[in-house]
Design a protein around this motif. Structure first.
Motif, PDB file in Angstrom:
ATOM      1  N   THR A   2      39.737  12.077 -35.285  1.00 22.17           N
ATOM      2  CA  THR A   2      39.080  11.574 -34.086  1.00 22.17           C
ATOM      3  C   THR A   2      39.017  12.647 -33.026  1.00 22.17           C
ATOM      4  OG1 THR A   2      39.877   9.347 -34.520  1.00 22.17           O
ATOM      5  CG2 THR A   2      39.192   9.823 -32.282  1.00 22.17           C
ATOM      6  N   ARG A   3      37.853  12.824 -32.432  1.00 19.48           N
ATOM      7  CA  ARG A   3      37.689  13.785 -31.343  1.00 19.48           C
ATOM      8  C   ARG A   3      37.838  13.059 -30.029  1.00 19.48           C
ATOM      9  NH1 ARG A   3      36.472  18.657 -32.612  1.00 19.48           N
ATOM     10  NH2 ARG A   3      35.712  19.245 -30.565  1.00 19.48           N
ATOM     11  N   SER A   4      38.394  13.744 -29.060  1.00 14.41           N
ATOM     12  CA  SER A   4      38.538  13.202 -27.714  1.00 14.41           C
ATOM     13  C   SER A   4      37.456  13.823 -26.838  1.00 14.41           C
ATOM     14  CB  SER A   4      39.929  13.532 -27.175  1.00 14.41           C
ATOM     15  OG  SER A   4      40.068  13.065 -25.871  1.00 14.41           O
ATOM     16  N   ILE A   5      36.599  12.986 -26.262  1.00 14.72           N
ATOM     17  CA  ILE A   5      35.453  13.468 -25.501  1.00 14.72           C
ATOM     18  C   ILE A   5      35.474  12.857 -24.106  1.00 14.72           C
ATOM     19  CG2 ILE A   5      32.927  13.587 -25.395  1.00 14.72           C
ATOM     20  CD1 ILE A   5      32.960  13.104 -28.464  1.00 14.72           C
ATOM     21  N   LEU A   6      35.238  13.687 -23.107  1.00 13.49           N
ATOM     22  CA  LEU A   6      35.105  13.215 -21.733  1.00 13.49           C
ATOM     23  C   LEU A   6      33.681  13.457 -21.274  1.00 13.49           C
ATOM     24  CD1 LEU A   6      36.190  12.285 -18.937  1.00 13.49           C
ATOM     25  CD2 LEU A   6      36.617  14.711 -18.469  1.00 13.49           C
ATOM     26  N   ASP A  28      37.361   9.192 -29.395  1.00 11.08           N
ATOM     27  CA  ASP A  28      37.976   8.659 -28.194  1.00 11.08           C
ATOM     28  C   ASP A  28      37.117   9.150 -27.047  1.00 11.08           C
ATOM     29  OD1 ASP A  28      39.630   7.879 -26.073  1.00 11.08           O
ATOM     30  OD2 ASP A  28      40.857   9.683 -26.247  1.00 11.08           O
ATOM     31  N   VAL A  29      36.361   8.255 -26.430  1.00 12.62           N
ATOM     32  CA  VAL A  29      35.413   8.638 -25.391  1.00 12.62           C
ATOM     33  C   VAL A  29      35.869   8.056 -24.055  1.00 12.62           C
ATOM     34  CG1 VAL A  29      33.037   8.440 -24.588  1.00 12.62           C
ATOM     35  CG2 VAL A  29      33.513   8.774 -27.010  1.00 12.62           C
ATOM     36  N   PHE A  80      41.089  16.834 -23.671  1.00 15.69           N
ATOM     37  CA  PHE A  80      39.873  16.518 -24.417  1.00 15.69           C
ATOM     38  C   PHE A  80      39.446  17.685 -25.297  1.00 15.69           C
ATOM     39  CE2 PHE A  80      40.062  14.040 -20.598  1.00 15.69           C
ATOM     40  CZ  PHE A  80      39.820  12.763 -21.067  1.00 15.69           C
ATOM     41  N   ASP A  81      38.896  17.338 -26.446  1.00 17.81           N
ATOM     42  CA  ASP A  81      38.324  18.354 -27.337  1.00 17.81           C
ATOM     43  C   ASP A  81      36.991  18.845 -26.786  1.00 17.81           C
ATOM     44  OD1 ASP A  81      40.358  18.132 -29.402  1.00 17.81           O
ATOM     45  OD2 ASP A  81      39.466  16.171 -29.840  1.00 17.81           O
ATOM     46  N   ASP A  82      36.248  17.955 -26.173  1.00 18.34           N
ATOM     47  CA  ASP A  82      34.929  18.275 -25.618  1.00 18.34           C
ATOM     48  C   ASP A  82      34.792  17.627 -24.250  1.00 18.34           C
ATOM     49  OD1 ASP A  82      33.722  19.495 -28.099  1.00 18.34           O
ATOM     50  OD2 ASP A  82      34.149  17.478 -28.856  1.00 18.34           O
TER      51      ASP A  82
END
Length: 108
Positions: A2-6, A28-29, A80-82
């Motif tokens: 799972t990527r964490s994105i903001l 995860d947004v 966050f990853d992105d």
């Protein structure tokens, strides 16, 4: 994985957030946004913490908005990853200058 994105931005982010429910749940947004005046006043510090660092620089209603909508006034971009910036109403060159000291893929 799972990527964490903001998604951070001004009121233009509302359209993205409203449509997000149609996107498959693979990340995860989180969203952190404000109207243009407030968003343009938020600051990024050397530790990559973004938001309203010094309460006396903001109107009480602006701080109340951040508290009520997001439950916080600051957000740690390192979590966050992105990070996607949406609807920034300013000169892009000036905006990117605040990131010059950091190694961020895709930025100068």
């Amino acid at each position: 994985m799972t990527r964490s994105i903001l998604f951070a931005g001004n009121s233009h982010i509302a359209a993205l957030r409203r449509g997000w429910s149609a996107v498959p749940d693979t990340s995860d947004v989180q969203f952190f946004a404000a109207n243009s005046k407030l968003f343009n006043a938020l600051e990024l510090d050397d530790d990559l913490i973004f938001g309203a660092h010094q309460a006396d620089r903001y109107e009480p209603r602006q701080l109340k908005f951040l508290d009520q909508v997001f439950g916080r006034r600051l957000i740690d971009l390192k979590d966050f990853d992105d990070v996607v910036i949406v609807g920034r109403n300013s000169n892009e060159v000036d905006f990117l200058r605040q990131f010059e000291a950091y190694s961020i893929d895709g930025l100068c």
